[in-house]
Design a protein around this motif. Structure first.
Motif, PDB file in Angstrom:
ATOM      1  N   THR A  90       0.827  -1.201   0.000  1.00 51.98           N
ATOM      2  CA  THR A  90       0.000   0.000   0.000  1.00 51.98           C
ATOM      3  C   THR A  90       0.865   1.256   0.000  1.00 51.98           C
ATOM      4  O   THR A  90       2.062   1.218   0.288  1.00 51.98           O
ATOM      5  N   ALA A  91       0.220   2.375  -0.300  1.00 54.15           N
ATOM      6  CA  ALA A  91       0.863   3.681  -0.276  1.00 54.15           C
ATOM      7  C   ALA A  91       0.090   4.613   0.639  1.00 54.15           C
ATOM      8  O   ALA A  91      -1.088   4.379   0.951  1.00 54.15           O
ATOM      9  N   PHE A  92       0.716   5.669   1.052  1.00 57.38           N
ATOM     10  CA  PHE A  92       0.087   6.724   1.857  1.00 57.38           C
ATOM     11  C   PHE A  92      -1.235   7.156   1.224  1.00 57.38           C
ATOM     12  O   PHE A  92      -2.264   7.272   1.905  1.00 57.38           O
ATOM     13  N   THR A  93      -1.212   7.386  -0.070  1.00 58.31           N
ATOM     14  CA  THR A  93      -2.389   7.922  -0.759  1.00 58.31           C
ATOM     15  C   THR A  93      -3.549   6.933  -0.807  1.00 58.31           C
ATOM     16  O   THR A  93      -4.701   7.343  -0.984  1.00 58.31           O
ATOM     17  N   ASP A  94      -3.271   5.655  -0.635  1.00 59.26           N
ATOM     18  CA  ASP A  94      -4.342   4.654  -0.671  1.00 59.26           C
ATOM     19  C   ASP A  94      -5.326   4.836   0.483  1.00 59.26           C
ATOM     20  O   ASP A  94      -6.488   4.413   0.390  1.00 59.26           O
ATOM     21  N   TYR A  95      -4.867   5.439   1.569  1.00 58.27           N
ATOM     22  CA  TYR A  95      -5.678   5.513   2.779  1.00 58.27           C
ATOM     23  C   TYR A  95      -6.516   6.782   2.878  1.00 58.27           C
ATOM     24  O   TYR A  95      -7.460   6.837   3.672  1.00 58.27           O
ATOM     25  N   MET A  96      -6.180   7.801   2.124  1.00 58.38           N
ATOM     26  CA  MET A  96      -6.762   9.116   2.369  1.00 58.38           C
ATOM     27  C   MET A  96      -8.276   9.165   2.207  1.00 58.38           C
ATOM     28  O   MET A  96      -8.946   9.978   2.849  1.00 58.38           O
ATOM     29  N   SER A  97      -8.822   8.309   1.362  1.00 61.32           N
ATOM     30  CA  SER A  97     -10.272   8.318   1.160  1.00 61.32           C
ATOM     31  C   SER A  97     -11.007   7.305   2.030  1.00 61.32           C
ATOM     32  O   SER A  97     -12.233   7.169   1.940  1.00 61.32           O
ATOM     33  N   GLU A  98     -10.284   6.618   2.898  1.00 59.36           N
ATOM     34  CA  GLU A  98     -10.885   5.618   3.754  1.00 59.36           C
ATOM     35  C   GLU A  98     -11.607   6.278   4.938  1.00 59.36           C
ATOM     36  O   GLU A  98     -11.235   7.372   5.383  1.00 59.36           O
TER      37      GLU A  98
ATOM     38  N   GLU B 139     -11.655   5.882   8.123  1.00 60.88           N
ATOM     39  CA  GLU B 139     -10.901   6.178   9.341  1.00 60.88           C
ATOM     40  C   GLU B 139     -10.147   7.515   9.246  1.00 60.88           C
ATOM     41  O   GLU B 139      -9.721   8.067  10.264  1.00 60.88           O
ATOM     42  N   PHE B 140      -9.991   7.999   8.034  1.00 64.99           N
ATOM     43  CA  PHE B 140      -9.228   9.231   7.820  1.00 64.99           C
ATOM     44  C   PHE B 140     -10.131  10.432   7.557  1.00 64.99           C
ATOM     45  O   PHE B 140      -9.648  11.536   7.316  1.00 64.99           O
ATOM     46  N   ALA B 141     -11.440  10.218   7.617  1.00 68.07           N
ATOM     47  CA  ALA B 141     -12.393  11.250   7.202  1.00 68.07           C
ATOM     48  C   ALA B 141     -12.306  12.521   8.040  1.00 68.07           C
ATOM     49  O   ALA B 141     -12.566  13.619   7.531  1.00 68.07           O
ATOM     50  N   THR B 142     -11.941  12.406   9.311  1.00 66.93           N
ATOM     51  CA  THR B 142     -11.897  13.587  10.171  1.00 66.93           C
ATOM     52  C   THR B 142     -10.533  14.266  10.177  1.00 66.93           C
ATOM     53  O   THR B 142     -10.359  15.298  10.832  1.00 66.93           O
ATOM     54  N   GLY B 143      -9.569  13.731   9.454  1.00 69.76           N
ATOM     55  CA  GLY B 143      -8.246  14.355   9.398  1.00 69.76           C
ATOM     56  C   GLY B 143      -8.304  15.721   8.729  1.00 69.76           C
ATOM     57  O   GLY B 143      -9.007  15.920   7.734  1.00 69.76           O
ATOM     58  N   LEU B 144      -7.567  16.677   9.268  1.00 72.89           N
ATOM     59  CA  LEU B 144      -7.666  18.062   8.807  1.00 72.89           C
ATOM     60  C   LEU B 144      -6.673  18.431   7.713  1.00 72.89           C
ATOM     61  O   LEU B 144      -6.765  19.527   7.151  1.00 72.89           O
ATOM     62  N   ILE B 145      -5.736  17.561   7.386  1.00 68.12           N
ATOM     63  CA  ILE B 145      -4.716  17.944   6.415  1.00 68.12           C
ATOM     64  C   ILE B 145      -5.306  18.337   5.062  1.00 68.12           C
ATOM     65  O   ILE B 145      -4.920  19.378   4.490  1.00 68.12           O
ATOM     66  N   PRO B 146      -6.252  17.577   4.488  1.00 64.90           N
ATOM     67  CA  PRO B 146      -6.784  17.990   3.179  1.00 64.90           C
ATOM     68  C   PRO B 146      -7.376  19.395   3.183  1.00 64.90           C
ATOM     69  O   PRO B 146      -7.322  20.100   2.168  1.00 64.90           O
ATOM     70  N   SER B 147      -7.905  19.834   4.311  1.00 63.53           N
ATOM     71  CA  SER B 147      -8.559  21.143   4.376  1.00 63.53           C
ATOM     72  C   SER B 147      -7.583  22.306   4.377  1.00 63.53           C
ATOM     73  O   SER B 147      -7.997  23.462   4.193  1.00 63.53           O
TER      74      SER B 147
ATOM     75  N   ASP C 220      -4.951  13.505  18.090  1.00 58.03           N
ATOM     76  CA  ASP C 220      -4.348  13.877  16.808  1.00 58.03           C
ATOM     77  C   ASP C 220      -5.440  14.224  15.794  1.00 58.03           C
ATOM     78  O   ASP C 220      -6.339  13.423  15.542  1.00 58.03           O
ATOM     79  N   GLN C 221      -5.338  15.412  15.183  1.00 63.51           N
ATOM     80  CA  GLN C 221      -6.280  15.819  14.152  1.00 63.51           C
ATOM     81  C   GLN C 221      -5.656  15.792  12.752  1.00 63.51           C
ATOM     82  O   GLN C 221      -6.330  16.124  11.776  1.00 63.51           O
ATOM     83  N   ALA C 222      -4.390  15.423  12.667  1.00 58.67           N
ATOM     84  CA  ALA C 222      -3.748  15.235  11.367  1.00 58.67           C
ATOM     85  C   ALA C 222      -3.883  13.781  10.929  1.00 58.67           C
ATOM     86  O   ALA C 222      -4.249  13.495   9.777  1.00 58.67           O
TER      87      ALA C 222
ATOM     88  N   PRO D 295      -8.644   6.622  14.851  1.00 58.00           N
ATOM     89  CA  PRO D 295      -9.094   5.403  14.167  1.00 58.00           C
ATOM     90  C   PRO D 295      -8.150   4.960  13.059  1.00 58.00           C
ATOM     91  O   PRO D 295      -7.988   3.757  12.823  1.00 58.00           O
ATOM     92  N   ALA D 296      -7.501   5.907  12.413  1.00 65.53           N
ATOM     93  CA  ALA D 296      -6.531   5.563  11.370  1.00 65.53           C
ATOM     94  C   ALA D 296      -5.288   4.921  11.983  1.00 65.53           C
ATOM     95  O   ALA D 296      -4.742   3.943  11.448  1.00 65.53           O
ATOM     96  N   GLN D 297      -4.852   5.451  13.118  1.00 59.60           N
ATOM     97  CA  GLN D 297      -3.709   4.858  13.808  1.00 59.60           C
ATOM     98  C   GLN D 297      -4.033   3.419  14.212  1.00 59.60           C
ATOM     99  O   GLN D 297      -3.199   2.510  14.056  1.00 59.60           O
TER     100      GLN D 297
END
Length: 276
Positions: free
Chosen positions: A128-136, A138-146, A226-228, A232-234
């Motif tokens: 897997t890659a970092f980018t594979d997880y971003m749309s999952e 568990e990552f929905a509340t992460g603030l980095i995309p915003s 952690d908000q980055a 749940p992602a961890q």
């Protein structure tokens, strides 16, 4: 050996290092390629007020970097440490994006690593890659995309403005990375952060086999506020790793901090490491 995350440098561990040294540990931290004193920033980042359109489209001067550039530098340092101090166990800690690097290094030289420590880090699964997880989910509340100010496909990097004069944007950045850091301290840290983290390494798939990476004892330190990288992602990273190596489960610890415990709670972080 302490490996910093994207946008940071070896300076990130300034508060943690003396706490480990005073207990008898040797500590090494280096700037990764394109970071810290080796950082290169887009020309538009140096102009104020920031020209948003130019900043959003200017190619990153570190877009050429790949995961192998990080991996090879860390491996070279690990080899030198192993040669010069053969009686010492090497503990390799990686924060955030550096989890990708720990995966690669552990797979390449498992015989040189005594323990891998993932500090709220991307302990991505095999293939897997970092980018594979971003749309999952568990990552929905992460603030980095915003808080990204450029399309990574255009700039070749995850791009942020840590020196922004926009109060709302600055608050969003702080909430993502350092909600529990004092404001004046965060202002100093923000001036040290570099705006670009190259996108190339984040799209590369890692290989972690059970008989190489999977044989190294590993610890995951969860940052529960952690908000980055949401909690749940961890937890998902830990679950996937344990499924991959059922005979070597992850040792999990928790810190009640944001994404940056080396800044907000260095004493607690040091204690967690010393307990290992």
């Amino acid at each position: 050996m302490l490996v910093h995350g994207g946008g940071h440098g070896a300076w990130a561990f300034e508060r943690l290092t003396p706490l480990l040294v005073q207990e008898g540990h040797y500590v090494v931290a280096r700037d990764l390629p394109g970071h810290g004193l080796r950082a290169r920033v887009p020309r538009s980042y140096t102009t104020r007020p920031l020209h948003a359109q130019e900043f959003a489209h200017e190619p990153s001067p570190i877009a050429h970097l790949r995961l192998a550039d990080y991996r090879d530098q860390v491996i070279a340092t690990v080899r030198r440490l192993a040669e010069r101090m053969p009686d010492r166990e090497i503990v390799l800690l990686g924060h955030s994006m550096a989890g990708l690097i720990l995966n690669e290094v552990g797979e390449a030289v498992p015989e040189l690593i005594g323990r891998l420590v993932y500090l709220s880090a991307w302990m991505t699964g095999d293939g897997t890659a970092f980018t594979d997880y971003m749309s999952e989910p568990e990552f929905a509340t992460g603030l980095i995309p915003s808080i990204l100010l450029a399309d990574p496909a255009v700039a070749g990097a995850l791009r942020m403005d840590f020196r922004s004069n926009d109060p709302g944007y600055r608050a969003g950045v702080k909430a993502a990375f350092a909600a529990d850091v004092e404001d004046d301290e965060w202002d100093a840290i923000a001036n040290l952060l570099s705006p670009d983290t190259p996108a190339g390494p984040l799209a590369e798939r890692v290989t972690v086999t059970a008989d190489r990476w999977g044989r190294i004892p590993r610890t995951y330190i969860c940052c529960t506020n952690d908000q980055a990288l949401p909690l749940p992602a961890q937890h998902r990273f830990v679950k996937e790793a344990d499924h991959h190596t059922p005979g070597n489960p992850t040792d999990v610890r928790e810190l009640p901090t944001s994404h940056s415990p080396f800044a907000s709670a260095p004493d607690q972080l040091a204690e967690a490491l010393l307990q290992l």
